[in-house]
Design a protein around this motif. Structure first.
Motif, short mmCIF file in Angstrom:
data_model
loop_
_atom_site.label_atom_id
_atom_site.label_comp_id
_atom_site.label_asym_id
_atom_site.label_seq_id
_atom_site.Cartn_x
_atom_site.Cartn_y
_atom_site.Cartn_z
N MET A 82 -6.23 -12.22 -3.00
CA MET A 82 -6.44 -11.08 -2.11
C MET A 82 -7.85 -10.55 -2.32
O MET A 82 -8.20 -10.13 -3.42
N ASP A 83 -8.64 -10.59 -1.27
CA ASP A 83 -10.02 -10.12 -1.32
C ASP A 83 -10.18 -8.92 -0.39
O ASP A 83 -9.42 -8.74 0.55
N ASN A 84 -11.21 -8.13 -0.65
CA ASN A 84 -11.51 -6.95 0.16
C ASN A 84 -10.26 -6.11 0.38
O ASN A 84 -9.90 -5.76 1.50
N LEU A 85 -9.62 -5.77 -0.71
CA LEU A 85 -8.38 -5.01 -0.63
C LEU A 85 -8.59 -3.62 -0.07
O LEU A 85 -9.63 -2.99 -0.29
N LYS A 86 -7.59 -3.17 0.66
CA LYS A 86 -7.62 -1.86 1.29
C LYS A 86 -6.43 -1.04 0.81
O LYS A 86 -5.43 -1.60 0.38
N PRO A 87 -6.51 0.28 0.89
CA PRO A 87 -5.37 1.11 0.47
C PRO A 87 -4.07 0.73 1.18
O PRO A 87 -3.00 0.81 0.58
N ASP A 88 -4.16 0.28 2.43
CA ASP A 88 -2.96 -0.11 3.16
C ASP A 88 -2.31 -1.36 2.60
O ASP A 88 -1.18 -1.69 2.96
N ASP A 89 -3.01 -2.06 1.73
CA ASP A 89 -2.43 -3.24 1.08
C ASP A 89 -1.53 -2.86 -0.09
O ASP A 89 -0.84 -3.72 -0.64
N SER A 90 -1.54 -1.61 -0.48
CA SER A 90 -0.72 -1.16 -1.60
C SER A 90 0.75 -1.39 -1.29
O SER A 90 1.25 -0.95 -0.26
N ALA A 91 1.43 -2.10 -2.17
CA ALA A 91 2.83 -2.43 -1.96
C ALA A 91 3.33 -3.22 -3.16
O ALA A 91 2.55 -3.64 -4.01
N THR A 92 4.63 -3.43 -3.20
CA THR A 92 5.19 -4.38 -4.12
C THR A 92 5.20 -5.74 -3.44
O THR A 92 5.70 -5.86 -2.32
N TYR A 93 4.63 -6.73 -4.08
CA TYR A 93 4.52 -8.06 -3.51
C TYR A 93 5.57 -8.99 -4.11
O TYR A 93 5.77 -9.00 -5.33
N TYR A 94 6.20 -9.78 -3.26
CA TYR A 94 7.25 -10.69 -3.67
C TYR A 94 6.92 -12.11 -3.23
O TYR A 94 6.46 -12.32 -2.12
N CYS A 95 7.18 -13.06 -4.08
CA CYS A 95 7.14 -14.44 -3.62
C CYS A 95 8.55 -14.84 -3.23
O CYS A 95 9.54 -14.29 -3.72
N ALA A 96 8.64 -15.79 -2.31
CA ALA A 96 9.93 -16.19 -1.79
C ALA A 96 9.89 -17.65 -1.36
O ALA A 96 8.84 -18.19 -1.04
N VAL A 97 11.06 -18.27 -1.34
CA VAL A 97 11.18 -19.67 -0.97
C VAL A 97 12.33 -19.82 0.03
O VAL A 97 13.37 -19.19 -0.12
N ARG A 98 12.12 -20.66 1.01
CA ARG A 98 13.14 -20.98 1.99
C ARG A 98 13.30 -22.49 2.07
O ARG A 98 12.32 -23.23 1.94
#
Length: 124
Positions: A82-98
């Motif tokens: 993640m580059d050039n992060l913005k305040p709106d990027d604030s969150a809990t991030y999850y990886c997932a598989v399908r």
């Protein structure tokens, strides 16, 4: 079989960079698609980036050009740079598989397995 472990979250200033990792070496199910999602307080979970078994990538419009999903096959680790992060990027991030495809004009939310998440906070 079901063991997705994210790491790399933290607090950064706007404009900074961060790389998230998801260890998937113990995951033995079919991997038709691997993806990163995020969820901010009061918001629904949002698909951010996806990688299919052919190596094709897809991104949410909000992060396109700033985020990069990739996989280190030798270590079997999924990354989200993640580059050039913005305040709106604030969150809990999850990886997932399908097991099968997970992109139909957007990253579908119906994944088979999820990690526990890692928190990213971007200050202005």
């Amino acid at each position: 079989q079901v063991d997705l472990v994210e790491s790399g979250g933290g607090s950064v200033e706007s404009g900074g960079s961060l790389t998230l990792s998801c260890a998937v070496s113990t995951y033995t199910n079919r991997r038709g698609c691997m993806a990163w999602f995020r969820q901010a307080p009061g918001q629904k979970r949002e698909g951010v980036a996806a990688l299919d078994l052919n190596g094709s990538t897809n991104y949410a419009d909000s992060v396109k050009g700033r985020f990069t999903i990739s996989q280190d096959k030798s270590k079997d680790i999924l990354y989200l740079r993640m580059d050039n992060l913005k305040p709106d990027d604030s969150a809990t991030y999850y990886c997932a598989v399908r097991k099968y495809e997970c992109y139909s004009g957007h990253i579908v939310p119906h994944m088979d397995d999820w990690g526990k998440g890692t928190l990213v906070t971007v200050s202005s």
